[in-house]
Design a protein around this motif. Structure first.
Motif, PDB file in Angstrom:
ATOM      1  N   GLY A  70      -4.017 -15.951  -4.749  1.00  0.00           N
ATOM      2  CA  GLY A  70      -5.017 -16.349  -5.718  1.00  0.00           C
ATOM      3  C   GLY A  70      -4.608 -15.978  -7.125  1.00  0.00           C
ATOM      4  N   ARG A  71      -5.531 -16.222  -8.037  1.00  0.00           N
ATOM      5  CA  ARG A  71      -5.250 -15.979  -9.441  1.00  0.00           C
ATOM      6  C   ARG A  71      -6.141 -14.897 -10.026  1.00  0.00           C
ATOM      7  NH1 ARG A  71      -3.004 -20.911 -12.228  1.00  0.00           N
ATOM      8  NH2 ARG A  71      -3.921 -19.871 -14.002  1.00  0.00           N
ATOM      9  N   ARG A  72      -6.994 -14.306  -9.196  1.00  0.00           N
ATOM     10  CA  ARG A  72      -7.895 -13.274  -9.704  1.00  0.00           C
ATOM     11  C   ARG A  72      -7.104 -12.036 -10.111  1.00  0.00           C
ATOM     12  NH1 ARG A  72     -12.787 -12.271  -5.967  1.00  0.00           N
ATOM     13  NH2 ARG A  72     -13.547 -11.422  -7.918  1.00  0.00           N
ATOM     14  N   PRO A  73      -7.534 -11.362 -11.169  1.00  0.00           N
ATOM     15  CA  PRO A  73      -6.818 -10.158 -11.593  1.00  0.00           C
ATOM     16  C   PRO A  73      -6.949  -9.031 -10.564  1.00  0.00           C
ATOM     17  CG  PRO A  73      -8.564 -10.727 -13.164  1.00  0.00           C
ATOM     18  CD  PRO A  73      -8.613 -11.719 -12.066  1.00  0.00           C
ATOM     19  N   LEU A  74      -5.926  -8.228 -10.495  1.00  0.00           N
ATOM     20  CA  LEU A  74      -5.906  -7.067  -9.615  1.00  0.00           C
ATOM     21  C   LEU A  74      -6.030  -5.810 -10.464  1.00  0.00           C
ATOM     22  CD1 LEU A  74      -2.952  -8.114  -7.295  1.00  0.00           C
ATOM     23  CD2 LEU A  74      -5.380  -8.281  -6.798  1.00  0.00           C
ATOM     24  N   TYR A  75      -6.704  -4.803  -9.927  1.00  0.00           N
ATOM     25  CA  TYR A  75      -6.889  -3.546 -10.636  1.00  0.00           C
ATOM     26  C   TYR A  75      -6.383  -2.401  -9.766  1.00  0.00           C
ATOM     27  CZ  TYR A  75      -9.965  -6.340 -13.524  1.00  0.00           C
ATOM     28  OH  TYR A  75     -10.468  -7.319 -14.343  1.00  0.00           O
ATOM     29  N   PRO A  76      -5.338  -1.704 -10.204  1.00  0.00           N
ATOM     30  CA  PRO A  76      -4.876  -0.543  -9.443  1.00  0.00           C
ATOM     31  C   PRO A  76      -5.989   0.503  -9.349  1.00  0.00           C
ATOM     32  CG  PRO A  76      -3.310  -1.103 -11.153  1.00  0.00           C
ATOM     33  CD  PRO A  76      -4.525  -1.930 -11.377  1.00  0.00           C
ATOM     34  N   GLN A  77      -6.095   1.146  -8.207  1.00  0.00           N
ATOM     35  CA  GLN A  77      -7.128   2.153  -7.981  1.00  0.00           C
ATOM     36  C   GLN A  77      -6.480   3.530  -7.997  1.00  0.00           C
ATOM     37  OE1 GLN A  77     -10.089   0.857  -5.699  1.00  0.00           O
ATOM     38  NE2 GLN A  77     -11.353   2.553  -6.306  1.00  0.00           N
ATOM     39  N   GLU A  78      -7.105   4.448  -8.708  1.00  0.00           N
ATOM     40  CA  GLU A  78      -6.574   5.803  -8.758  1.00  0.00           C
ATOM     41  C   GLU A  78      -6.755   6.485  -7.404  1.00  0.00           C
ATOM     42  OE1 GLU A  78      -8.228   7.986 -11.965  1.00  0.00           O
ATOM     43  OE2 GLU A  78      -7.240   6.754 -13.468  1.00  0.00           O
ATOM     44  N   SER A  79      -5.816   7.322  -7.065  1.00  0.00           N
ATOM     45  CA  SER A  79      -5.866   8.044  -5.802  1.00  0.00           C
ATOM     46  C   SER A  79      -6.813   9.232  -5.908  1.00  0.00           C
ATOM     47  CB  SER A  79      -4.462   8.530  -5.446  1.00  0.00           C
ATOM     48  OG  SER A  79      -4.487   9.296  -4.281  1.00  0.00           O
ATOM     49  N   SER A  80      -7.543   9.487  -4.833  1.00  0.00           N
ATOM     50  CA  SER A  80      -8.475  10.616  -4.834  1.00  0.00           C
ATOM     51  C   SER A  80      -7.807  11.903  -4.381  1.00  0.00           C
ATOM     52  CB  SER A  80      -9.667  10.306  -3.928  1.00  0.00           C
ATOM     53  OG  SER A  80      -9.216  10.067  -2.613  1.00  0.00           O
ATOM     54  N   CYS A  81      -6.623  11.795  -3.817  1.00  0.00           N
ATOM     55  CA  CYS A  81      -5.909  12.958  -3.297  1.00  0.00           C
ATOM     56  C   CYS A  81      -4.497  12.950  -3.866  1.00  0.00           C
ATOM     57  CB  CYS A  81      -5.876  12.892  -1.770  1.00  0.00           C
ATOM     58  SG  CYS A  81      -5.040  14.277  -0.999  1.00  0.00           S
ATOM     59  N   SER A  82      -3.972  14.111  -4.153  1.00  0.00           N
ATOM     60  CA  SER A  82      -2.644  14.167  -4.764  1.00  0.00           C
ATOM     61  C   SER A  82      -1.547  14.596  -3.790  1.00  0.00           C
ATOM     62  CB  SER A  82      -2.663  15.132  -5.949  1.00  0.00           C
ATOM     63  OG  SER A  82      -2.986  16.425  -5.495  1.00  0.00           O
ATOM     64  N   CYS A  83      -1.839  14.591  -2.485  1.00  0.00           N
ATOM     65  CA  CYS A  83      -0.782  14.953  -1.533  1.00  0.00           C
ATOM     66  C   CYS A  83       0.266  13.837  -1.487  1.00  0.00           C
ATOM     67  CB  CYS A  83      -1.360  15.241  -0.151  1.00  0.00           C
ATOM     68  SG  CYS A  83      -1.964  13.805   0.721  1.00  0.00           S
ATOM     69  N   THR A  84       1.407  14.106  -0.891  1.00  0.00           N
ATOM     70  CA  THR A  84       2.540  13.192  -0.984  1.00  0.00           C
ATOM     71  C   THR A  84       2.264  11.822  -0.381  1.00  0.00           C
ATOM     72  OG1 THR A  84       3.453  14.129   1.031  1.00  0.00           O
ATOM     73  CG2 THR A  84       4.252  15.006  -1.050  1.00  0.00           C
ATOM     74  N   TRP A  85       1.486  11.726   0.685  1.00  0.00           N
ATOM     75  CA  TRP A  85       1.241  10.420   1.301  1.00  0.00           C
ATOM     76  C   TRP A  85       0.004   9.745   0.732  1.00  0.00           C
ATOM     77  CZ3 TRP A  85       5.220   8.305   3.290  1.00  0.00           C
ATOM     78  CH2 TRP A  85       6.202   9.091   3.881  1.00  0.00           C
ATOM     79  N   CYS A  86      -1.052  10.493   0.442  1.00  0.00           N
ATOM     80  CA  CYS A  86      -2.287   9.890  -0.097  1.00  0.00           C
ATOM     81  C   CYS A  86      -2.082   9.369  -1.510  1.00  0.00           C
ATOM     82  CB  CYS A  86      -3.428  10.895  -0.085  1.00  0.00           C
ATOM     83  SG  CYS A  86      -3.972  11.347   1.563  1.00  0.00           S
ATOM     84  N   SER A  87      -1.136   9.918  -2.245  1.00  0.00           N
ATOM     85  CA  SER A  87      -0.921   9.464  -3.617  1.00  0.00           C
ATOM     86  C   SER A  87      -0.412   8.028  -3.660  1.00  0.00           C
ATOM     87  CB  SER A  87       0.050  10.401  -4.333  1.00  0.00           C
ATOM     88  OG  SER A  87       1.259  10.472  -3.643  1.00  0.00           O
ATOM     89  N   PHE A  88       0.079   7.498  -2.538  1.00  0.00           N
ATOM     90  CA  PHE A  88       0.506   6.103  -2.491  1.00  0.00           C
ATOM     91  C   PHE A  88      -0.674   5.139  -2.505  1.00  0.00           C
ATOM     92  CE2 PHE A  88       4.506   7.905  -0.848  1.00  0.00           C
ATOM     93  CZ  PHE A  88       5.368   7.307  -1.734  1.00  0.00           C
ATOM     94  N   ASP A  89      -1.904   5.654  -2.424  1.00  0.00           N
ATOM     95  CA  ASP A  89      -3.074   4.785  -2.576  1.00  0.00           C
ATOM     96  C   ASP A  89      -3.097   4.169  -3.966  1.00  0.00           C
ATOM     97  OD1 ASP A  89      -3.821   5.407  -0.024  1.00  0.00           O
ATOM     98  OD2 ASP A  89      -5.320   6.891  -0.617  1.00  0.00           O
ATOM     99  N   ASP A  90      -2.570   4.882  -4.940  1.00  0.00           N
ATOM    100  CA  ASP A  90      -2.431   4.355  -6.294  1.00  0.00           C
ATOM    101  C   ASP A  90      -1.087   3.636  -6.375  1.00  0.00           C
ATOM    102  OD1 ASP A  90      -2.388   3.781  -8.978  1.00  0.00           O
ATOM    103  OD2 ASP A  90      -2.600   5.859  -9.649  1.00  0.00           O
ATOM    104  N   VAL A  91      -1.136   2.337  -6.560  1.00  0.00           N
ATOM    105  CA  VAL A  91       0.092   1.547  -6.573  1.00  0.00           C
ATOM    106  C   VAL A  91       0.998   1.948  -7.730  1.00  0.00           C
ATOM    107  CG1 VAL A  91      -0.769  -0.395  -7.933  1.00  0.00           C
ATOM    108  CG2 VAL A  91       0.962  -0.784  -6.201  1.00  0.00           C
TER     109      VAL A  91
END
Length: 156
Positions: A70-91
């Motif tokens: 699609g053409r809708r804008p995407l918005y990166p979401q900040e991660s709620s956790c700063s551990c090594t694997w959860c931080s990948f929630d933020d692109v």
């Protein structure tokens, strides 16, 4: 002289001190040589964000974020956790990891990984909106992917 069994021959083969008994897996889209170079960088890196498997995880997360058609804008979401694997929630963290690995790779592997990342950057730039207040932020970065609009997390 009696024949030696294959199991006995394999048992005598030296085990790599870097990789252990099994070689690392191949990263999708990279050659075997480039994948080994990436794994070597991940293994020898002293960085908090670069660890074995981080580049593959970052590439998958980057592709996954850009996947919705699609053409809708995407918005990166900040991660709620700063551990090594959860931080990948933020692109954007995934893109940070890719940038750090690109800086540490030897030239042939860097070019190959760069050919995978560059088209994703073009799509990311096209599908996200520029942040008009990025120059006023207290925390500034030289990376362009942080100067795009993002959704704020309820944690921060």
């Amino acid at each position: 002289m009696p024949r030696r069994r294959p199991r006995a021959l394999r048992a005598e083969q030296p085990v790599s001190r870097v990789w252990g008994p099994t070689p690392p897996f191949r990263i999708h889209g990279l050659s075997t040589r480039a994948s080994l170079a990436v794994h070597r960088v991940e293994y020898l890196s002293g960085s908090f964000s670069i660890h074995p498997g981080a580049t593959d995880c970052a590439l998958r997360r980057y592709r996954e974020f850009l996947h919705p058609p699609g053409r809708r804008p995407l918005y990166p979401q900040e991660s709620s956790c700063s551990c090594t694997w959860c931080s990948f929630d933020d692109v954007r963290h995934a893109r940070d990891v890719l940038e750090e690995v690109l800086e540490r790779l030897p030239e042939p592997a860097r070019a190959e990984l760069g050919r995978l990342v560059k088209p994703l950057d073009v799509v990311f730039s096209r599908r996200t909106l520029p942040d008009p207040f990025a120059h006023r932020r207290q925390w500034r970065t030289q990376f362009w992917w942080y100067r795009r609009l993002a959704e704020r997390s309820e944690w921060g």
